[in-house]
Scaffold this active site. Structure first.
Site, PDB file in Angstrom:
ATOM      1  N   CYS A 103       0.442  -4.209  15.055  1.00 36.93           N
ATOM      2  CA  CYS A 103       0.505  -3.752  13.666  1.00 36.93           C
ATOM      3  C   CYS A 103      -0.089  -4.794  12.721  1.00 36.93           C
ATOM      4  O   CYS A 103       0.284  -5.972  12.773  1.00 36.93           O
ATOM      5  CB  CYS A 103       1.974  -3.481  13.316  1.00 36.93           C
ATOM      6  SG  CYS A 103       2.250  -3.210  11.552  1.00 36.93           S
ATOM      7  N   CYS A 118       3.677   8.147   1.476  1.00 40.28           N
ATOM      8  CA  CYS A 118       4.135   7.125   2.412  1.00 40.28           C
ATOM      9  C   CYS A 118       4.256   5.824   1.629  1.00 40.28           C
ATOM     10  O   CYS A 118       3.271   5.341   1.066  1.00 40.28           O
ATOM     11  CB  CYS A 118       3.100   7.020   3.519  1.00 40.28           C
ATOM     12  SG  CYS A 118       3.368   5.648   4.640  1.00 40.28           S
ATOM     13  N   GLU A 154       0.819  -1.201   0.000  1.00 36.61           N
ATOM     14  CA  GLU A 154       0.000   0.000   0.000  1.00 36.61           C
ATOM     15  C   GLU A 154       0.858   1.258   0.000  1.00 36.61           C
ATOM     16  O   GLU A 154       1.996   1.270   0.470  1.00 36.61           O
ATOM     17  CB  GLU A 154      -0.925   0.003   1.208  1.00 36.61           C
ATOM     18  CG  GLU A 154      -0.153  -0.143   2.487  1.00 36.61           C
ATOM     19  CD  GLU A 154      -1.055  -0.324   3.701  1.00 36.61           C
ATOM     20  OE1 GLU A 154      -2.024  -1.077   3.594  1.00 36.61           O
ATOM     21  OE2 GLU A 154      -0.769   0.305   4.717  1.00 36.61           O
ATOM     22  N   CYS A 179       5.525  -6.843  15.161  1.00 37.73           N
ATOM     23  CA  CYS A 179       4.998  -5.966  16.212  1.00 37.73           C
ATOM     24  C   CYS A 179       3.525  -6.339  16.447  1.00 37.73           C
ATOM     25  O   CYS A 179       2.751  -6.465  15.492  1.00 37.73           O
ATOM     26  CB  CYS A 179       5.133  -4.500  15.822  1.00 37.73           C
ATOM     27  SG  CYS A 179       6.854  -4.054  15.492  1.00 37.73           S
ATOM     28  N   CYS A 212      -0.806   1.238   9.159  1.00 35.86           N
ATOM     29  CA  CYS A 212       0.081   0.249   8.575  1.00 35.86           C
ATOM     30  C   CYS A 212      -0.561  -1.094   8.200  1.00 35.86           C
ATOM     31  O   CYS A 212      -0.925  -1.883   9.042  1.00 35.86           O
ATOM     32  CB  CYS A 212       1.162   0.028   9.636  1.00 35.86           C
ATOM     33  SG  CYS A 212       2.631  -0.716   9.053  1.00 35.86           S
ATOM     34  N   CYS A 258       5.877  -7.872   6.668  1.00 38.37           N
ATOM     35  CA  CYS A 258       6.991  -7.489   7.541  1.00 38.37           C
ATOM     36  C   CYS A 258       7.280  -8.638   8.488  1.00 38.37           C
ATOM     37  O   CYS A 258       6.366  -9.304   8.968  1.00 38.37           O
ATOM     38  CB  CYS A 258       6.635  -6.236   8.342  1.00 38.37           C
ATOM     39  SG  CYS A 258       7.998  -5.643   9.384  1.00 38.37           S
TER      40      CYS A 258
END
Ligand code: SAH
Ligand code: SF4
Length: 346
Positions: free
Chosen positions: A114, A100, A87, A111, A327, A107
């Site tokens: 997220c 952004c 995105e 985390c 995110c 990822c």
């Protein structure tokens, strides 16, 4: 075939061997200064335009396109050639236009709060894929000129270090963006922060801190177990010494977790010792972490608490909440993997 944005000017010249020399300048100018798609560079002949556009079809296919804030925020989900999705968000402000970008599909940092971390890692992006996001957004922003690029989309840019630095250098040298207007946001890969400090570019560094005691940070940001707060502090000191640049901390305020008075007392000395600016954002709840963001009143109190303790702190504008701009969330919704859940208004 790599993206045309991966090419240096010499490589482009090789590709255009046989054409008059000024064609290279025309294509280069169209690509980088004008931000044109190859098929739209009308200074070159139609046949060459068509040949180049066919040779470099680009690696991004729009899978979703939404906007909010009366059109000031736009967000795209792009499908890459291998089917994975990323995105990109474009945000128009009075004084700047910021994109952004994602640095990875997914990822690996995990985390807990997220959406991208919850979905896991798919692959690194190429520099071409990063640059194509920027140039796509630059075209969408016209007639305004894109001024800032932040690596705050999906992925950990410093885990894809070579690509991130390549993209950053191209944007600085070829597109002419000021290094200060290029922000790398990291969860705290300490050795990579130090490596980046030695690149000789006065970039803007944002560190996603979220907790200033190791116990809480271990839980929110698993990478903290490898590079705990003390190690991260060293890396930040090294960053400032080598670049002469300050840094900022990102702090997603989570109800009852890191918005307490104790959290204030832990964060304030840590931030003060680095003269770091703190950006506060209420957590955007994600399906895999059913905890709420702090209320807008608590966000303000927390900001005031930091200011009283001598820390420079601001509340970050939560752009695009209605379009799942936190995110990784929109990509997940588009894939039908996860359902969006309502957020409480800031
Ligand atoms: N991996 C990098 C950059 C991408 S994440 C990093 O972590 O810094 C960009 C920012 O969004 C980070 O500050 C991250 O902590 C924050 N973020 C992730 N999920 C969020 C959520 N649900 N609500 C608010 N901020 C979130
Ligand atoms: Fe990765 Fe950043 Fe999300 Fe952590 S917050 S999982 S590092 S994208």
């Amino acid at each position: 075939m790599p993206s045309v944005y991966e090419y240096t000017k010499d490589q482009l010249a090789e590709l255009l061997a046989g054409e008059p020399r000024y064609r290279v300048d025309q294509v280069w100018h169209g690509l980088w200064s004008e931000g044109q798609a190859l098929g739209d560079i009308t200074t070159i002949p139609k046949t060459l335009r068509a040949r180049l556009a066919k040779q470099f079809p680009g690696g991004l296919e729009v899978a979703n396109d939404v906007q909010s804030d009366h059109g000031a925020t736009r967000k795209w989900v792009f499908r890459l050639t291998d089917g994975s999705t990323i995105e990109t968000v474009l945000m128009g402000y009075d004084d700047r236009v910021t994109v952004c970008v994602s640095s990875q599909a997914g990822c690996a940092m995990g985390c807990t709060f997220c959406a991208t971390g919850q979905a896991g890692f798919t692959r690194h992006l190429t520099a071409g894929e990063v640059l194509e996001q920027v140039m796509f957004a630059a075209r969408a922003a016209a007639p305004r000129r894109l001024s800032n690029v932040v690596f705050m989309g999906m992925g950990e840019p410093l885990a894809n270090y070579i690509v991130t630095m390549k993209a950053v250098r191209r944007l600085h040298e070829y597109r002419g963006l000021s290094a200060r207007h290029l922000t790398v946001s990291t969860v705290g890969v300490a050795p990579a922060i130090e490596r980046m400090a030695r690149e000789g570019l006065p970039l803007t560094l944002a560190v996603s801190l979220h907790a200033a005691n190791n116990e809480t940070r271990d839980e929110l940001v698993p990478l903290n177990r490898r590079f705990p707060l003390e190690r991260l502090h060293d890396a930040c000191v090294n960053w400032m010494a080598a670049t002469g640049r300050r840094l900022s901390f990102e702090w997603a305020l989570i109800d009852g977790v890191n918005d307490t008075d104790r959290a204030l007392d832990e964060l304030a000395p840590y931030a003060r010792s680095l003269r770091a600016h703190v950006n506060l954002i209420p957590l955007n709840p994600t399906p895999g972490y059913l905890v709420l963001g702090s209320s807008s009143q608590r966000v303000r109190e927390f900001r005031d608490g930091l200011v009283e303790r001598g820390v420079n702190a601001t509340v970050r504008n939560t752009r695009g909440r209605s379009i799942d701009a936190a995110c990784g969330q929109l990509a997940n919704v588009t894939n039908g993997r996860r359902r969006s859940i309502p957020v409480r208004s800031a």
